[in-house]
Write a protein that holds these residues in place. Structure first.
Motif, PDB file in Angstrom:
ATOM      1  N   GLY A   1      47.085  31.525  55.922  1.00  0.00           N
ATOM      2  CA  GLY A   1      45.675  31.853  56.326  1.00  0.00           C
ATOM      3  C   GLY A   1      44.897  30.502  56.732  1.00  0.00           C
ATOM      4  N   ASP A   2      45.555  29.564  56.770  1.00  0.00           N
ATOM      5  CA  ASP A   2      45.124  28.154  56.955  1.00  0.00           C
ATOM      6  C   ASP A   2      46.247  27.256  57.335  1.00  0.00           C
ATOM      7  OD1 ASP A   2      46.372  27.107  54.354  1.00  0.00           O
ATOM      8  OD2 ASP A   2      44.636  28.037  53.474  1.00  0.00           O
ATOM      9  N   ASP A   3      45.804  25.905  57.650  1.00  0.00           N
ATOM     10  CA  ASP A   3      46.849  25.011  57.964  1.00  0.00           C
ATOM     11  C   ASP A   3      47.230  24.027  56.829  1.00  0.00           C
ATOM     12  OD1 ASP A   3      47.471  25.212  60.709  1.00  0.00           O
ATOM     13  OD2 ASP A   3      45.351  24.748  60.999  1.00  0.00           O
ATOM     14  N   GLU A   4      46.683  24.368  55.374  1.00  0.00           N
ATOM     15  CA  GLU A   4      46.863  23.438  54.212  1.00  0.00           C
ATOM     16  C   GLU A   4      48.531  23.403  53.759  1.00  0.00           C
ATOM     17  OE1 GLU A   4      44.555  21.622  52.959  1.00  0.00           O
ATOM     18  OE2 GLU A   4      43.272  22.230  54.653  1.00  0.00           O
ATOM     19  N   PRO A   5      48.907  22.279  53.605  1.00  0.00           N
ATOM     20  CA  PRO A   5      50.400  22.415  53.271  1.00  0.00           C
ATOM     21  C   PRO A   5      50.565  22.740  51.778  1.00  0.00           C
ATOM     22  CG  PRO A   5      49.555  20.116  53.283  1.00  0.00           C
ATOM     23  CD  PRO A   5      48.420  21.059  53.635  1.00  0.00           C
ATOM     24  N   ILE A   6      50.172  23.889  51.571  1.00  0.00           N
ATOM     25  CA  ILE A   6      50.310  24.582  50.070  1.00  0.00           C
ATOM     26  C   ILE A   6      51.276  25.636  50.076  1.00  0.00           C
ATOM     27  CG2 ILE A   6      49.130  25.543  48.069  1.00  0.00           C
ATOM     28  CD1 ILE A   6      46.608  24.046  49.203  1.00  0.00           C
ATOM     29  N   ALA A   7      52.347  25.590  49.217  1.00  0.00           N
ATOM     30  CA  ALA A   7      53.386  26.740  49.301  1.00  0.00           C
ATOM     31  C   ALA A   7      52.767  27.928  48.788  1.00  0.00           C
ATOM     32  CB  ALA A   7      54.542  26.305  48.269  1.00  0.00           C
ATOM     33  N   THR A   8      53.271  29.125  49.134  1.00  0.00           N
ATOM     34  CA  THR A   8      52.753  30.590  48.609  1.00  0.00           C
ATOM     35  C   THR A   8      52.572  30.344  47.023  1.00  0.00           C
ATOM     36  OG1 THR A   8      53.672  31.499  50.501  1.00  0.00           O
ATOM     37  CG2 THR A   8      52.921  32.863  48.630  1.00  0.00           C
ATOM     38  N   LEU A   9      53.876  29.986  46.275  1.00  0.00           N
ATOM     39  CA  LEU A   9      54.035  29.984  44.854  1.00  0.00           C
ATOM     40  C   LEU A   9      52.859  28.956  44.292  1.00  0.00           C
ATOM     41  CD1 LEU A   9      57.586  30.096  44.295  1.00  0.00           C
ATOM     42  CD2 LEU A   9      55.923  32.058  44.036  1.00  0.00           C
ATOM     43  N   ASP A  10      52.136  28.065  45.018  1.00  0.00           N
ATOM     44  CA  ASP A  10      51.155  27.040  44.619  1.00  0.00           C
ATOM     45  C   ASP A  10      49.829  27.494  44.775  1.00  0.00           C
ATOM     46  OD1 ASP A  10      53.111  25.689  43.446  1.00  0.00           O
ATOM     47  OD2 ASP A  10      53.332  24.405  45.407  1.00  0.00           O
ATOM     48  N   ARG A  11      49.796  28.769  45.499  1.00  0.00           N
ATOM     49  CA  ARG A  11      48.339  29.253  45.945  1.00  0.00           C
ATOM     50  C   ARG A  11      47.569  29.812  44.580  1.00  0.00           C
ATOM     51  NH1 ARG A  11      46.505  28.421  51.087  1.00  0.00           N
ATOM     52  NH2 ARG A  11      48.330  27.524  52.324  1.00  0.00           N
ATOM     53  N   PRO A  12      46.150  29.594  44.663  1.00  0.00           N
ATOM     54  CA  PRO A  12      45.403  30.224  43.500  1.00  0.00           C
ATOM     55  C   PRO A  12      45.893  31.581  43.267  1.00  0.00           C
ATOM     56  CG  PRO A  12      44.117  28.637  45.084  1.00  0.00           C
ATOM     57  CD  PRO A  12      45.358  29.324  45.562  1.00  0.00           C
ATOM     58  N   TRP A  13      45.909  32.600  44.114  1.00  0.00           N
ATOM     59  CA  TRP A  13      46.069  33.989  43.681  1.00  0.00           C
ATOM     60  C   TRP A  13      47.172  34.251  42.922  1.00  0.00           C
ATOM     61  CZ3 TRP A  13      50.174  37.220  45.345  1.00  0.00           C
ATOM     62  CH2 TRP A  13      50.868  36.573  46.403  1.00  0.00           C
ATOM     63  N   VAL A  14      48.451  33.481  43.192  1.00  0.00           N
ATOM     64  CA  VAL A  14      49.552  33.582  42.730  1.00  0.00           C
ATOM     65  C   VAL A  14      49.210  33.455  41.167  1.00  0.00           C
ATOM     66  CG1 VAL A  14      51.911  32.906  42.153  1.00  0.00           C
ATOM     67  CG2 VAL A  14      51.033  33.287  44.687  1.00  0.00           C
ATOM     68  N   ALA A  15      48.758  32.177  40.914  1.00  0.00           N
ATOM     69  CA  ALA A  15      48.424  31.701  39.638  1.00  0.00           C
ATOM     70  C   ALA A  15      47.413  32.525  38.872  1.00  0.00           C
ATOM     71  CB  ALA A  15      47.703  30.344  39.633  1.00  0.00           C
ATOM     72  N   ALA A  16      46.557  33.090  39.372  1.00  0.00           N
ATOM     73  CA  ALA A  16      45.713  33.958  38.990  1.00  0.00           C
ATOM     74  C   ALA A  16      46.537  35.483  38.451  1.00  0.00           C
ATOM     75  CB  ALA A  16      44.585  34.455  39.758  1.00  0.00           C
ATOM     76  N   ALA A  17      47.287  35.950  39.340  1.00  0.00           N
ATOM     77  CA  ALA A  17      48.064  37.023  39.097  1.00  0.00           C
ATOM     78  C   ALA A  17      48.980  36.719  38.008  1.00  0.00           C
ATOM     79  CB  ALA A  17      48.874  37.471  40.264  1.00  0.00           C
ATOM     80  N   VAL A  18      49.609  35.648  37.541  1.00  0.00           N
ATOM     81  CA  VAL A  18      50.604  35.562  36.753  1.00  0.00           C
ATOM     82  C   VAL A  18      49.705  35.133  35.361  1.00  0.00           C
ATOM     83  CG1 VAL A  18      52.030  33.688  35.978  1.00  0.00           C
ATOM     84  CG2 VAL A  18      52.419  34.323  38.138  1.00  0.00           C
ATOM     85  N   ALA A  19      48.438  34.481  35.353  1.00  0.00           N
ATOM     86  CA  ALA A  19      47.868  34.279  34.096  1.00  0.00           C
ATOM     87  C   ALA A  19      47.264  35.599  33.660  1.00  0.00           C
ATOM     88  CB  ALA A  19      46.749  33.183  34.444  1.00  0.00           C
ATOM     89  N   GLU A  20      47.002  36.507  34.505  1.00  0.00           N
ATOM     90  CA  GLU A  20      46.370  37.791  34.143  1.00  0.00           C
ATOM     91  C   GLU A  20      47.071  38.396  32.774  1.00  0.00           C
ATOM     92  OE1 GLU A  20      44.199  40.542  33.063  1.00  0.00           O
ATOM     93  OE2 GLU A  20      42.971  39.409  34.641  1.00  0.00           O
ATOM     94  N   PRO A  21      46.554  38.573  31.799  1.00  0.00           N
ATOM     95  CA  PRO A  21      47.352  39.396  30.651  1.00  0.00           C
ATOM     96  C   PRO A  21      47.498  40.938  30.967  1.00  0.00           C
ATOM     97  CG  PRO A  21      45.018  38.908  29.981  1.00  0.00           C
ATOM     98  CD  PRO A  21      45.226  38.146  31.439  1.00  0.00           C
ATOM     99  N   ASP A  22      46.553  41.394  31.409  1.00  0.00           N
ATOM    100  CA  ASP A  22      46.650  43.024  31.785  1.00  0.00           C
ATOM    101  C   ASP A  22      47.446  43.286  32.977  1.00  0.00           C
ATOM    102  OD1 ASP A  22      45.726  45.762  31.382  1.00  0.00           O
ATOM    103  OD2 ASP A  22      45.048  45.516  33.423  1.00  0.00           O
ATOM    104  N   PRO A  23      48.666  44.151  32.642  1.00  0.00           N
ATOM    105  CA  PRO A  23      49.728  44.303  33.762  1.00  0.00           C
ATOM    106  C   PRO A  23      49.099  44.923  34.881  1.00  0.00           C
ATOM    107  CG  PRO A  23      50.195  45.676  31.828  1.00  0.00           C
ATOM    108  CD  PRO A  23      49.106  44.747  31.511  1.00  0.00           C
ATOM    109  N   MET A  24      48.241  46.001  34.749  1.00  0.00           N
ATOM    110  CA  MET A  24      47.549  46.736  35.832  1.00  0.00           C
ATOM    111  C   MET A  24      46.696  45.701  36.721  1.00  0.00           C
ATOM    112  SD  MET A  24      48.831  49.482  36.272  1.00  0.00           S
ATOM    113  CE  MET A  24      47.659  50.363  37.426  1.00  0.00           C
TER     114      MET A  24
END
Length: 205
Positions: free
Chosen positions: A69-92
């Protein structure tokens, strides 16, 4: 008279990628020439070669930008949304975060992926690009499902990855949203529900 090669690659890069997206997803990758991309972008043919080198590199860059979605050299696994999903304690809640983000990616990249898949049978380099992209999708999904397994006892990661790959494929996205007219909300809700069922979450809450 041809326009000169631009010293600053960034404006030319954006115009070329926009033009390539239009042509690859309508005329097809095989039928699209560097000259056609240059004409659509309003730049010289030499500019396309200067910025990208060849048509396959244009396609690879278009895939990268469409996924990110941009030109930033940031891998998908390092994107904020991945971190937010992994950190979310509620599975749903994790599923809702990751499915929404994945659908936004598919909104951008699905037409390009379909063009890549269509060209892969006749072009070994494009076939490799398709394979690499599929492997990348699986890696990201496995990372997320492994995180979910830490919140849901007995979750079968392999099964959930398989279900996720089927639900969040460019073909399924195109069929339901583009052809059948599903809303983004309906699509997201269906994917979340199906993944939750595969994970056995509904049996535990």
């Amino acid at each position: 008279m041809a326009t000169p090669i631009e010293d600053d690659k960034t404006p030319a890069r954006r115009k070329i990628l926009t033009a390539a997206r239009t042509l690859f997803t309508t005329a097809g990758y095989a039928s699209t020439t560097i000259k056609a991309i240059a004409t659509e972008a309003g730049v010289a043919v030499q500019t396309v070669y200067f910025v990208f080198g060849n048509k396959r590199s244009v396609l690879a860059a278009l895939l990268d930008v469409s996924i990110a979605g941009d030109d930033e050299p940031i891998a998908t696994l390092d994107r904020p949304w991945v971190a937010a999903a992994v950190a979310e304690p509620d599975p749903m809640a994790q599923l809702r975060i990751q499915v929404h983000a994945a659908r936004l990616i598919l909104d951008r990249v699905a037409p390009v992926l379909l063009a890549v898949r269509a060209a892969a049978g006749a072009d070994a380099e494009v076939a490799q690009l398709w394979q690499t992209t599929c492997e990348h999708h699986e890696t990201v999904l496995r990372h997320l499902m492994t995180a979910l397994a830490g919140k849901v006892d007995g979750l079968d990661v392999d099964r959930c990855v398989d279900v996720g790959l089927a639900l969040q494929s460019p073909e399924t996205h195109a069929l339901l949203i583009d052809e059948r007219g599903w809303s983004a909300t309906d699509y997201d809700g269906w994917v979340v529900g199906a993944l939750a069922a595969a994970a056995g979450i509904g049996n535990r809450i």
